[in-house]
Motif scaffolding. Structure first.
Motif, PDB file in Angstrom:
ATOM      1  N   ASP A 245       3.699 -33.505 -74.354  1.00 42.65           N
ATOM      2  CA  ASP A 245       4.697 -34.269 -75.122  1.00 42.65           C
ATOM      3  C   ASP A 245       4.105 -35.003 -76.316  1.00 42.65           C
ATOM      4  OD1 ASP A 245       6.605 -33.425 -73.276  1.00 42.65           O
ATOM      5  OD2 ASP A 245       6.263 -35.163 -71.995  1.00 42.65           O
ATOM      6  N   THR A 246       3.081 -34.433 -76.942  1.00 43.60           N
ATOM      7  CA  THR A 246       2.463 -35.091 -78.099  1.00 43.60           C
ATOM      8  C   THR A 246       2.611 -34.290 -79.385  1.00 43.60           C
ATOM      9  OG1 THR A 246       0.296 -34.108 -77.647  1.00 43.60           O
ATOM     10  CG2 THR A 246       0.745 -36.274 -76.673  1.00 43.60           C
TER      11      THR A 246
ATOM     12  N   THR B 139      11.192 -30.869 -84.199  1.00 47.99           N
ATOM     13  CA  THR B 139      10.915 -31.193 -82.812  1.00 47.99           C
ATOM     14  C   THR B 139      10.178 -32.511 -82.692  1.00 47.99           C
ATOM     15  OG1 THR B 139      10.012 -30.382 -80.751  1.00 47.99           O
ATOM     16  CG2 THR B 139       8.687 -29.990 -82.694  1.00 47.99           C
ATOM     17  N   PHE B 140      10.369 -33.177 -81.586  1.00 47.84           N
ATOM     18  CA  PHE B 140       9.628 -34.373 -81.223  1.00 47.84           C
ATOM     19  C   PHE B 140       9.274 -34.234 -79.754  1.00 47.84           C
ATOM     20  CE2 PHE B 140      12.597 -35.391 -84.563  1.00 47.84           C
ATOM     21  CZ  PHE B 140      11.771 -35.950 -85.520  1.00 47.84           C
ATOM     22  N   SER B 141       8.095 -34.620 -79.368  1.00 47.59           N
ATOM     23  CA  SER B 141       7.653 -34.602 -77.964  1.00 47.59           C
ATOM     24  C   SER B 141       7.643 -33.207 -77.348  1.00 47.59           C
ATOM     25  CB  SER B 141       8.521 -35.540 -77.126  1.00 47.59           C
ATOM     26  OG  SER B 141       8.436 -36.838 -77.623  1.00 47.59           O
ATOM     27  N   ALA B 142       7.151 -32.237 -78.072  1.00 47.33           N
ATOM     28  CA  ALA B 142       7.013 -30.879 -77.543  1.00 47.33           C
ATOM     29  C   ALA B 142       5.608 -30.687 -76.976  1.00 47.33           C
ATOM     30  CB  ALA B 142       7.286 -29.858 -78.636  1.00 47.33           C
TER      31      ALA B 142
ATOM     32  N   ASN C 141      -1.204 -37.702 -81.824  1.00 49.15           N
ATOM     33  CA  ASN C 141      -0.185 -36.648 -81.811  1.00 49.15           C
ATOM     34  C   ASN C 141      -0.676 -35.398 -82.509  1.00 49.15           C
ATOM     35  OD1 ASN C 141       2.249 -38.033 -80.680  1.00 49.15           O
ATOM     36  ND2 ASN C 141       1.842 -39.398 -82.394  1.00 49.15           N
ATOM     37  N   TRP C 142      -0.084 -34.274 -82.109  1.00 50.33           N
ATOM     38  CA  TRP C 142      -0.233 -33.015 -82.831  1.00 50.33           C
ATOM     39  C   TRP C 142       0.946 -32.892 -83.780  1.00 50.33           C
ATOM     40  CZ3 TRP C 142      -4.418 -30.135 -82.964  1.00 50.33           C
ATOM     41  CH2 TRP C 142      -5.324 -30.209 -81.912  1.00 50.33           C
TER      42      TRP C 142
END
Length: 121
Positions: A56-57, A77-80, A104-105
């Motif tokens: 989720d990052t 997308t967010f938190s994939a 985050n990525w």
């Protein structure tokens, strides 16, 4: 399947197996970056996934070619957890850049078709 390490940062990877495969990203660390190009359209998805500790990052966008007549031009997308070059939808030349800031990525994908790249997880 392949698991990347921090020393792979900055490399360009050409996805060239019609059967697809999974690439696992290394543990997040500021400055890591990777580029992926589809060089053979897959009949089974190419999957680029975060390692188990970094779920989720991933956040980002996929921009689609204006020639895709479906009308949608971007998917966010967010938190994939993963980027998918979708089987029978991704085509030669589709690509995705990934960067990490230590937390985050960040993903930026480019696809000929809206359905060519998805973010899931």
């Amino acid at each position: 399947a392949r698991t990347l390490v921090a020393a792979d940062s900055g490399k360009v990877f050409f996805l060239n197996a019609v059967g697809g495969f999974t690439v696992t990203l290394p543990a997040k660390a500021a400055g890591l970056n990777f580029k992926f190009f589809v060089s053979t359209a897959p009949t089974t998805a190419y999957i680029i996934i975060t390692n188990a500790a970094d779920l989720d990052t991933m956040c980002g966008q996929s921009i689609t070619s204006a020639s895709d007549t479906s009308g949608a031009v971007d998917v966010s997308t967010f938190s994939a957890d993963q980027v998918n070059f979708v089987a029978n939808e991704a085509v030669k030349g589709d690509s995705c850049d990934l960067w990490n800031d230590g937390t985050n990525w960040y993903a930026r994908g480019f696809a000929a078709l809206v359905a060519g790249i998805t973010f899931t997880g």
